[in-house]
Design an enzyme around this catalytic site. Structure first.
Site, PDB file in Angstrom:
ATOM      1  N   THR A   7      -2.111  52.840 -46.914  1.00 23.31           N
ATOM      2  CA  THR A   7      -1.865  53.152 -45.518  1.00 23.31           C
ATOM      3  C   THR A   7      -1.142  54.473 -45.438  1.00 23.31           C
ATOM      4  O   THR A   7      -0.629  54.973 -46.433  1.00 23.31           O
ATOM      5  CB  THR A   7      -1.042  52.059 -44.808  1.00 23.31           C
ATOM      6  OG1 THR A   7      -1.244  52.162 -43.424  1.00 23.31           O
ATOM      7  CG2 THR A   7       0.419  52.151 -45.129  1.00 23.31           C
ATOM      8  N   LYS A  40      -0.263  48.320 -38.512  1.00 24.57           N
ATOM      9  CA  LYS A  40       0.948  48.403 -39.326  1.00 24.57           C
ATOM     10  C   LYS A  40       2.073  49.137 -38.619  1.00 24.57           C
ATOM     11  O   LYS A  40       3.042  49.539 -39.234  1.00 24.57           O
ATOM     12  CB  LYS A  40       0.601  49.070 -40.658  1.00 24.57           C
ATOM     13  CG  LYS A  40      -0.355  48.200 -41.473  1.00 24.57           C
ATOM     14  CD  LYS A  40      -0.862  48.924 -42.666  1.00 24.57           C
ATOM     15  CE  LYS A  40      -2.260  49.396 -42.360  1.00 24.57           C
ATOM     16  NZ  LYS A  40      -2.861  50.169 -43.413  1.00 24.57           N
ATOM     17  N   GLY A  52       6.926  51.158 -38.641  1.00 28.71           N
ATOM     18  CA  GLY A  52       5.644  51.265 -39.323  1.00 28.71           C
ATOM     19  C   GLY A  52       5.892  51.048 -40.794  1.00 28.71           C
ATOM     20  O   GLY A  52       6.891  51.531 -41.339  1.00 28.71           O
ATOM     21  N   SER A 130       0.184  56.412 -48.775  1.00 26.86           N
ATOM     22  CA  SER A 130      -0.744  57.135 -49.636  1.00 26.86           C
ATOM     23  C   SER A 130      -1.109  58.508 -49.107  1.00 26.86           C
ATOM     24  O   SER A 130      -1.260  59.456 -49.864  1.00 26.86           O
ATOM     25  CB  SER A 130      -2.004  56.301 -49.860  1.00 26.86           C
ATOM     26  OG  SER A 130      -2.558  55.929 -48.617  1.00 26.86           O
TER      27      SER A 130
END
Length: 177
Positions: A7, A40, A52, A130
């Site tokens: 994510t 998220k 988040g 990521s």
């Protein structure tokens, strides 16, 4: 069993507003998109706080749930809740969680990781996950070079990250406080 990950979360604080944006991709292992529309980024504490999360899904949920518990315990005091959560991690010797989260209320923006660290980012812009470095670079440039709102910058930064990072998609959720 492969770990569920992947994510990107980006936060921007500008002109009295803070926006947190997150993509919807959940990756299983290194090569399978398991879900493309996960959410998220969410509101907690009666909508007064947004967060988040990124990292291992189970660890991210654990970290966010523990933070929400601290927020309730300390009457919505974001900094105190973050510090107490970090202290719990250090004294409890709980295993380090492979997760991070960004939290914000109307005044404060923080990054919290599963190792018990709390960081207030410089310049009102931060990103994790990521594609975090891509989103961070894009958000900093947009914040400096445009008159876009915090919400627009966070969204555009995620969109740019989704075009570069294979673990980030363009199913973007944004919350503003």
């Amino acid at each position: 069993m492969p770990e569920f990950r992947g994510t990107t979360i980006c936060a921007v604080k500008k002109d009295g507003k803070t926006a947190i944006a997150g993509d919807g991709q959940v990756t299983m292992g290194e090569s399978v998109v398991f879900k493309s529309n996960a959410v998220k980024v969410r509101r907690i504490y009666d909508g007064k706080v947004i967060l988040g999360f990124a990292g291992s899904v189970s660890d991210a949920f654990s970290l966010s749930e523990r933070f929400e518990g601290m927020l309730n315990k300390f009457s919505g005091n974001l900094m105190r809740s973050a510090v107490e959560l970090a202290e719990l991690w250090r004294t409890d010797r709980a295993r380090k969680l492979e997760a991070m989260m960004i939290v914000a209320d109307k005044d404060l923006l923080l990054v919290i990781n599963g190792g018990g660290e709390v960081i207030e980012p410089d310049g009102g812009v931060c990103a994790i996950g990521s594609g975090g470095n891509y989103a961070l670079a894009a958000a900093r440039a947009l914040a400096k070079e445009t008159n876009d709102s915090a919400e627009e910058i966070a969204y555009k930064a995620l969109k740019i990250a989704s075009e570069i990072c294979v673990y980030t998609n363009d199913h973007i959720t944004v919350e503003v406080v």
